[in-house]
Enzyme design. Structure first.
Site, PDB file in Angstrom:
ATOM      1  N   ARG A 171      -9.870 -11.625 -18.369  1.00  0.00           N
ATOM      2  CA  ARG A 171      -9.111 -10.514 -18.797  1.00  0.00           C
ATOM      3  C   ARG A 171      -8.156 -10.109 -17.838  1.00  0.00           C
ATOM      4  O   ARG A 171      -7.985  -8.912 -17.624  1.00  0.00           O
ATOM      5  CB  ARG A 171     -10.075  -9.417 -19.102  1.00  0.00           C
ATOM      6  CG  ARG A 171     -10.899  -9.849 -20.427  1.00  0.00           C
ATOM      7  CD  ARG A 171     -10.189 -10.065 -21.517  1.00  0.00           C
ATOM      8  NE  ARG A 171     -10.992 -10.722 -22.689  1.00  0.00           N
ATOM      9  CZ  ARG A 171     -11.318 -11.998 -22.786  1.00  0.00           C
ATOM     10  NH1 ARG A 171     -10.631 -13.014 -22.281  1.00  0.00           N
ATOM     11  NH2 ARG A 171     -12.167 -12.272 -23.922  1.00  0.00           N
ATOM     12  N   SER A 220     -12.250  -3.900 -27.695  1.00  0.00           N
ATOM     13  CA  SER A 220     -13.547  -3.937 -26.775  1.00  0.00           C
ATOM     14  C   SER A 220     -13.180  -2.985 -25.623  1.00  0.00           C
ATOM     15  O   SER A 220     -12.244  -3.080 -24.973  1.00  0.00           O
ATOM     16  CB  SER A 220     -13.332  -5.373 -26.220  1.00  0.00           C
ATOM     17  OG  SER A 220     -13.891  -6.166 -27.218  1.00  0.00           O
ATOM     18  N   GLU A 290     -11.987  -2.439 -19.855  1.00  0.00           N
ATOM     19  CA  GLU A 290     -11.190  -3.256 -20.505  1.00  0.00           C
ATOM     20  C   GLU A 290      -9.862  -2.648 -21.140  1.00  0.00           C
ATOM     21  O   GLU A 290      -8.588  -3.086 -21.236  1.00  0.00           O
ATOM     22  CB  GLU A 290     -11.782  -4.133 -21.463  1.00  0.00           C
ATOM     23  CG  GLU A 290     -10.950  -5.248 -22.105  1.00  0.00           C
ATOM     24  CD  GLU A 290     -11.662  -6.307 -22.790  1.00  0.00           C
ATOM     25  OE1 GLU A 290     -11.021  -6.901 -23.960  1.00  0.00           O
ATOM     26  OE2 GLU A 290     -12.604  -6.781 -22.544  1.00  0.00           O
TER      27      GLU A 290
END
Length: 304
Positions: A171, A220, A290
């Site tokens: 990520r 998310s 995130e």
């Protein structure tokens, strides 16, 4: 915010005090001091070259994985739109503008019998954002399929970076500071259109069954810690369904925050911090956001 126009000679739309909340998937957040929607690549390059050095720059895509704070965003906010959505299909891949939606790229690939990009159908957002955060789902990620990304540097210079030069990790990418992704090439392999479409149908059905996709959410919320699933840690800490005003931890998927209708960005962020504290207390594991949290608090204070 000053009323003086910060950049002249633009062909795209430059709007002062532009509302951003209606654009965000959470439907929360304050305005941009200046919102710029460039007409095309040359228009955007001109803006970057002429932008005062002390004018902050923020780039927004589909606003699917972001909390825009209630005080809005200082400086210049760039939103790529129509001039950056072109998709070109090649024999072994796809070239896509940064504003093309992930699902649209996946569907173009399927229609042309190109496999390997189906995972994009499970990621809300645009291709530019997917590059920036090495988006992934359903067994693949951007790092596995990217050939190159073209960026405009903070000085308005066009550069092409290979996948290796972006140094992807979980990520995360190492895009140059204040650069803007404008176009990418994604690798794919030949398959039948029916087979690719069938896999996309499976992914979308799985997402629909397991995630609150029809709610006001931001995707998310936290990254998965190594060896753990964020949702399981959140559930074990007793946070499923936890509420703060109209902000709620989803009962369907614990790693999603919801705006039930009247939540503010501060409610969502405070609820997320409460979840982090409870998981740390229960499991001794620190969750990392995130979702991007950007902008000013209502009192005008900038928060990192």
């Amino acid at each position: 915010m000053t009323s003086q126009v910060p950049i002249t000679g633009l062909r795209g739309r430059l709007t002062p005090n532009a509302p951003l909340g209606p654009r965000a998937w959470f439907r929360t957040g304050g305005p941009a001091d200046w919102l710029f929607v460039p007409e095309d690549l040359d228009d955007l390059a001109h803006a970057l070259r002429e932008k005062p050095q002390d004018l902050p720059l923020t780039v927004l895509g589909a606003c699917s994985n972001v909390i825009i704070r209630d005080g809005g965003i200082a400086g210049l906010v760039v939103r790529l739109a129509r001039g950056f959505t072109e998709i070109t299909v090649e024999n072994d891949g796809i070239i896509a503008g940064a504003a093309a939606l992930d699902i649209t790229v996946a569907e173009h690939a399927a229609a042309s019998g190109l496999a390997g990009l189906e995972f994009l159908a499970g990621i809300p957002g645009s291709i530019g954002g997917a590059i920036r955060m090495n988006a992934g789902a359903y067994g693949s990620d951007i790092n596995a399929v990217l050939d190159w990304a073209e960026i405009l540097t903070k000085d308005g210079v066009l550069k092409r970076l290979s996948c290796e030069e972006l140094h992807f990790s979980y990520r995360h990418s190492e895009l140059p500071a204040d650069s803007i992704v404008v176009r990418v090439r994604l690798r794919a392999t030949k398959d039948t259109a029916d087979a690719v479409r069938a896999r996309i149908v499976e992914i979308r059905a799985s997402r629909e069954a397991s995630q609150p996709v029809r709610a006001r959410t931001g995707g998310s919320t936290f990254r998965n810690p190594e060896g753990h699933s964020a949702w399981a840690l959140i559930d074990d800490a007793g946070c499923r369904g936890l509420k703060l005003g109209d902000a709620q931890v989803s009962e369907k998927h614990c790693n999603f925050l919801l705006n039930l209708g009247a939540a503010r960005s501060r409610d969502l962020e405070q609820l997320g911090e409460t979840v982090r504290q409870k998981v740390l207390a229960k499991a001794g594991i620190e969750l990392h956001w995130e979702i991007r949290r950007i902008g000013r608090e209502e009192n005008g204070q900038e928060t990192v």
